[in-house]
Design an enzyme around this catalytic site. Sequence first.
Site, PDB file in Angstrom:
ATOM      1  N   HIS A 102      31.162  41.862  45.815  1.00 59.15           N
ATOM      2  CA  HIS A 102      32.148  42.848  46.272  1.00 59.15           C
ATOM      3  C   HIS A 102      32.977  43.318  45.080  1.00 59.15           C
ATOM      4  CE1 HIS A 102      35.563  39.961  46.259  1.00 59.15           C
ATOM      5  NE2 HIS A 102      34.766  39.099  46.841  1.00 59.15           N
TER       6      HIS A 102
ATOM      7  N   ASP B 216      36.529  35.858  41.245  1.00 60.38           N
ATOM      8  CA  ASP B 216      36.295  36.386  42.598  1.00 60.38           C
ATOM      9  C   ASP B 216      36.352  37.905  42.608  1.00 60.38           C
ATOM     10  OD1 ASP B 216      36.019  36.571  45.343  1.00 60.38           O
ATOM     11  OD2 ASP B 216      38.108  36.097  45.756  1.00 60.38           O
TER      12      ASP B 216
ATOM     13  N   ASP C  46      36.107  44.781  45.321  1.00 63.11           N
ATOM     14  CA  ASP C  46      37.548  44.765  45.514  1.00 63.11           C
ATOM     15  C   ASP C  46      38.143  43.414  45.161  1.00 63.11           C
ATOM     16  OD1 ASP C  46      36.146  43.854  47.860  1.00 63.11           O
ATOM     17  OD2 ASP C  46      38.041  43.851  48.953  1.00 63.11           O
TER      18      ASP C  46
ATOM     19  N   GLU D 277      29.510  34.693  45.342  1.00 62.78           N
ATOM     20  CA  GLU D 277      30.871  34.154  45.411  1.00 62.78           C
ATOM     21  C   GLU D 277      30.965  32.905  44.520  1.00 62.78           C
ATOM     22  OE1 GLU D 277      33.545  35.256  46.812  1.00 62.78           O
ATOM     23  OE2 GLU D 277      32.939  36.647  48.405  1.00 62.78           O
TER      24      GLU D 277
ATOM     25  N   HIS E 137      42.636  34.473  43.907  1.00 63.54           N
ATOM     26  CA  HIS E 137      43.830  34.937  44.627  1.00 63.54           C
ATOM     27  C   HIS E 137      45.122  34.401  44.020  1.00 63.54           C
ATOM     28  CE1 HIS E 137      41.404  35.808  48.584  1.00 63.54           C
ATOM     29  NE2 HIS E 137      40.731  36.122  47.489  1.00 63.54           N
TER      30      HIS E 137
ATOM     31  N   GLU F 112      35.811  43.862  50.960  1.00 64.82           N
ATOM     32  CA  GLU F 112      35.449  42.522  51.448  1.00 64.82           C
ATOM     33  C   GLU F 112      36.693  41.704  51.749  1.00 64.82           C
ATOM     34  OE1 GLU F 112      34.518  38.161  51.015  1.00 64.82           O
ATOM     35  OE2 GLU F 112      35.928  39.421  49.896  1.00 64.82           O
ATOM     36  N   GLU F 113      37.724  41.882  50.924  1.00 64.27           N
ATOM     37  CA  GLU F 113      38.901  41.021  51.004  1.00 64.27           C
ATOM     38  C   GLU F 113      39.746  41.254  52.245  1.00 64.27           C
ATOM     39  OE1 GLU F 113      39.367  38.517  49.314  1.00 64.27           O
ATOM     40  OE2 GLU F 113      38.575  38.728  47.285  1.00 64.27           O
TER      41      GLU F 113
END
Length: 384
Positions: A75, A107, A77, A168, A358, A140-141
């Site tokens: 992904h 990520d 984003d 991932e 994150h 995705e997030e």
Amino acid sequence: MSAEYDMMVEDILGHLIAFPTICERSNEALIDWVESFLLALGARCERVPGAHTGRFNLLASIGPETPDGVILSAHSDVVPVEGQPWTTDPFHLTKHDNRLYGRGTSDMKGFLACMLVAARTAAALPDLKAPLHLVVSCDEEIGCVGVRSLLKELATRKFRARGSIIGEPTGLHVVSGHKGKLAARVICRGLAAHSANPDRGCNAILLAADVIGSIRALQQELLEKGVQDDAYEVPYSTMQVGLIQGGTALNIVPDYCELGFEMRFLPGVDPESWLDRLRQEAARLCDSIEHARVEVEVVNSYPGLHAPDNITFLRNIMQITGDNATGRIGFGTEGGLFSEYLDIPVVICGPGSIDRAHKADEFILDTELAAGVQFVSRVVEGLL
């Protein structure tokens, strides 16, 4: 792995990190850059818009048009950085010692960089017997929202592949299963009144508290009587309330309260049946409280993933990584959607660590990135 090769993937990662593709914002500039990179290699490229304006998925293929290729997927984003105590610019790749800092390094733009190196490798091989497919998804997030339009299109075409690798960050260990997620909004309505006469109203916050009690009771039932899988760190499905908002002033009996509620469920567990239980409990509460109403609205959901250990594609990827057994993860991925829409084997495997995701000063080790390049290179070798 040569230093020159390592620097190539780091240079690509630097370009990717420089695009601030925060979820719910446009990723078009990054898609433009990636598409140009792949078109220069001779790849067949196609954009499919996501669910929202300015966000796009990209499908690229290199090699023959046969149904036995392999998909590498990432992904595009990333999560926001506001309010986080970064010590580096999150959108400029910064290297200290062997750490590469930047939002998305683990990520999961690190794997996306590895994918582009794999594309370069595949494009240089004239004798591929099966294609390499690259999928770059959006949004995705926020609940695996964006990729669905692409997968729906591919399913309509009856697209086939021998399997898909969702990169991932798993420390390059093969993961064959993860939980699904259902997010819901619980709206509790009552009747406003002056706080000097609270009995003349219906307190929506107190009603919400009763609903939270029902959720806790259902969670306890999931723990004691629900499906269990000891391969997961939390071996049962979970329910939790993460948000609550209600009331306008201290001297007003609140007539509105809203809860943000989620369920993380094991593969094979039907979340709708538990949601129905919650609705039944809410209806029971309202029957005994005048003016009370409760609405439960699903905001988003995506399925879990479970790949049986005897699948050939899974075993082949384990031979590359050297894993003797597969793992399970609690966080969600797009893997369940790939499996559901395309009905192909899916594994989760990529460089870096989810423990760094994150957070401020997210990073990936240069050795992890180099190992990711080696991994995808071995996948490309399997297409010869």
